[in-house]
Design a protein around this motif. Structure first.
Motif, PDB file in Angstrom:
ATOM      1  N   ARG A 152       0.536  -5.438  23.430  1.00  0.00           N
ATOM      2  CA  ARG A 152       0.557  -6.292  22.236  1.00  0.00           C
ATOM      3  C   ARG A 152       1.378  -7.560  22.468  1.00  0.00           C
ATOM      4  NH1 ARG A 152      -1.282  -3.597  17.669  1.00  0.00           N
ATOM      5  NH2 ARG A 152      -2.987  -2.255  18.398  1.00  0.00           N
ATOM      6  N   LEU A 156       0.282 -11.239  21.734  1.00  0.00           N
ATOM      7  CA  LEU A 156       0.871 -11.932  20.590  1.00  0.00           C
ATOM      8  C   LEU A 156       1.692 -13.151  20.984  1.00  0.00           C
ATOM      9  CD1 LEU A 156       1.973  -8.896  18.381  1.00  0.00           C
ATOM     10  CD2 LEU A 156       0.096 -10.490  17.968  1.00  0.00           C
ATOM     11  N   ARG A 206       1.519  -4.401   7.246  1.00  0.00           N
ATOM     12  CA  ARG A 206       0.442  -5.319   7.610  1.00  0.00           C
ATOM     13  C   ARG A 206      -0.286  -4.814   8.859  1.00  0.00           C
ATOM     14  NH1 ARG A 206       2.585 -11.262   8.285  1.00  0.00           N
ATOM     15  NH2 ARG A 206       3.625 -10.191  10.008  1.00  0.00           N
ATOM     16  N   GLU A 207      -1.558  -5.177   8.946  1.00  0.00           N
ATOM     17  CA  GLU A 207      -2.340  -4.743  10.106  1.00  0.00           C
ATOM     18  C   GLU A 207      -1.819  -5.357  11.399  1.00  0.00           C
ATOM     19  OE1 GLU A 207      -6.438  -5.530   9.508  1.00  0.00           O
ATOM     20  OE2 GLU A 207      -6.666  -4.122   7.846  1.00  0.00           O
ATOM     21  N   THR A 208      -1.184  -6.513  11.303  1.00  0.00           N
ATOM     22  CA  THR A 208      -0.684  -7.180  12.501  1.00  0.00           C
ATOM     23  C   THR A 208       0.696  -6.665  12.921  1.00  0.00           C
ATOM     24  OG1 THR A 208       0.184  -8.944  11.081  1.00  0.00           O
ATOM     25  CG2 THR A 208      -1.992  -9.281  12.068  1.00  0.00           C
ATOM     26  N   THR A 224       4.744 -10.987  13.077  1.00  0.00           N
ATOM     27  CA  THR A 224       4.399 -12.381  13.345  1.00  0.00           C
ATOM     28  C   THR A 224       4.256 -13.145  12.038  1.00  0.00           C
ATOM     29  OG1 THR A 224       2.029 -11.844  13.364  1.00  0.00           O
ATOM     30  CG2 THR A 224       3.189 -11.787  15.476  1.00  0.00           C
TER      31      THR A 224
END
Length: 327
Positions: A152, A156, A206-208, A224
Motif C-alpha cells: 500500500r 499511496l 474509510r475505504e482508503t 490520506t
C-alpha cells in the motif's frame, strides 16, 4: 397415468480408432482389387484398362483417402483442440472467455478434458485468492500485515504526490502489554489485541484507510488526504475510545485499563518522502509518548525538529486535554 420419462442418453459414437481402421481397410481393399490380376466386382469392370492407368487410379484413390483423413482429423480433432487450448490460455490470463460453441456438445473425450480443466482452473483461482488473503492478513486480528503495508505504501506515496495530498502514518503501541500477558495469560492477551483491532476498525472507516498489525502489540494506520489536526483528532479519538471500552489492566502503572501510545507522522501535500523516513518519524513520535508517560499521542510533520505531544487527562472525570510542546 403413465409417467413421462426423459429420453436416455444417446449411444456413444464409434470410437476414432474404429473409424480410422474401417476407412483405411476399405481404401487398402480398393487398391488391392485395382492392382489384382483377377479383381472382384465391381473392380472387374476395370480389367480392360491399361495396368499403368490402374496403378495411377490406385495412387489417386490412396491420395484422396489420405487427404480426406487429414481433413476429418483437422475438423473433428485439430480445430476443437486449438479452440480448447485458446480457451485455457485466456482463462489462465483471467480474461474469462465464454466457452466456444464449436466445441463438441456431446460427452466426448474433449468435453471431459474441457470440464476437468474448468474445474481445475476454478480450484486454482479459489486457492490463489485464499493464499493471497492469508499472506496479506494477520491471522489473529484479520488486519493487514507488514507485506500489505509495503504494497500500500508503494502505491499511496507516489499517488499522494501526484494528487498533491497529504499522507499521515499512525504508529500505535499497547502500553505495558508484556505485563498484561504475564498477569492475565496469552489467551487474554490475544482477546485484548482483537478488541484493539475492533476499535481501530471503528475509528478508521474509510475505504482508503489502511490498518496494519505490525506484530506483537504494535499497530499502524495509514490515512490520506487528511489535515494535521484531523490526523491528531483521529489518534486521540481512537485512544479515548479504547479507554471507554475499559479492558482491565491491574498491572499497568499508567492506568487501570489498557491504554495505547500513538506516534503520528505527516507528509504534507507535495512532500517527497520514502516509507522508511515516514516510519522512522512515526517511531520517534511514539518514543516521545513513552518518554513522557505513555497513554498519549504525539505528532510531527516530516521536516519538523520537534513533536507536539497530546497528553491524556490525568483523571477519568476530567474531559479537557492538556496540550503542550515537548521540550
Amino acid at each position: 397415468m403413465a409417467q413421462h420419462r426423459s429420453p436416455g442418453p444417446k449411444p456413444p459414437a464409434p470410437r476414432l480408432g474404429v473409424r480410422l481402421t474401417l476407412g483405411f481397410g476399405l481404401a487398402e481393399l480398393a487398391i488391392w482389387q485395382l492392382l489384382s490380376p483377377f479383381p472382384a466386382w465391381p473392380f472387374a469392370l476395370l480389367t480392360g484398362i491399361d495396368p499403368q492407368l490402374r496403378m495411377l487410379i490406385a495412387l489417386m484413390l490412396l491420395a484422396c483417402g489420405f487427404v480426406a483423413t487429414l481433413a476429418w482429423l483437422r475438423r473433428h480433432i485439430g480445430r476443437p483442440l486449438h479452440e480448447l487450448a485458446t480457451y485455457v490460455g485466456e482463462q489462465s490470463q483471467r480474461i474469462a472467455p465464454e466457452t466456444p460453441a464449436t466445441l463438441p456438445a456431446r460427452a466426448s473425450d474433449i468435453d471431459n478434458i474441457r470440464a476437468s480443466i474448468d474445474r481445475l482452473i476454478a480450484t486454482l483461482e479459489s486457492q490463489h485468492a485464499e493464499l493471497l488473503k492469508q499472506t496479506l492478513n494477520d491471522p489473529l486480528t484479520g488486519l493487514g500485515n507488514r507485506r500489505l503495508l509495503e504494497q500500500r505504501l508503494a502505491t499511496l506515496l507516489p499517488l499522494t504526490r501526484r494528487l498533491n495530498t497529504s499522507l499521515s502514518l499512525l504508529m500505535i503501541d499497547v502500553d505495558h502489554f508484556k505485563a498484561y500477558n504475564d498477569y492475565y495469560g496469552h489467551p487474554a492477551g490475544d482477546t485484548c489485541l482483537i478488541e484493539i483491532a475492533n476499535v481501530l476498525r471503528a475509528t478508521f472507516r474509510r475505504e482508503t484507510d489502511v490498518i496494519i498489525r505490525l506484530g506483537g502489540e504494535e499497530f499502524l494506520v495509514v490515512i490520506t488526504d487528511v489535515a494535521d489536526r484531523d490526523a491528531i483528532r483521529l489518534a486521540e479519538a481512537m485512544r479515548s475510545m479504547l479507554q471507554l471500552v475499559g479492558i482491565p489492566h491491574d498491572k499497568s502503572p499508567t492506568a487501570a485499563t489498557v491504554t495505547v501510545s500513538i506516534g503520528v507522522a505527516t507528509a504534507a501535500a507535495g512532500t517527497s518522502v520514502g516509507p522508511d523516513t515516514l516510519l522512522a518519524c512515526a517511531d520517534e513520535c511514539l518514543y516521545d509518548c513513552k518518554a513522557d508517560g505513555r497513554n498519549r499521542s504525539a505528532h510531527r510533520r516530516i521536516g519538523d525538529a520537534q513533536a507536539r505531544v497530546y497528553t491524556a487527562p490525568p483523571a477519568p472525570e476530567r474531559s479537557d486535554t492538556v496540550i503542550r510542546e515537548s521540550a
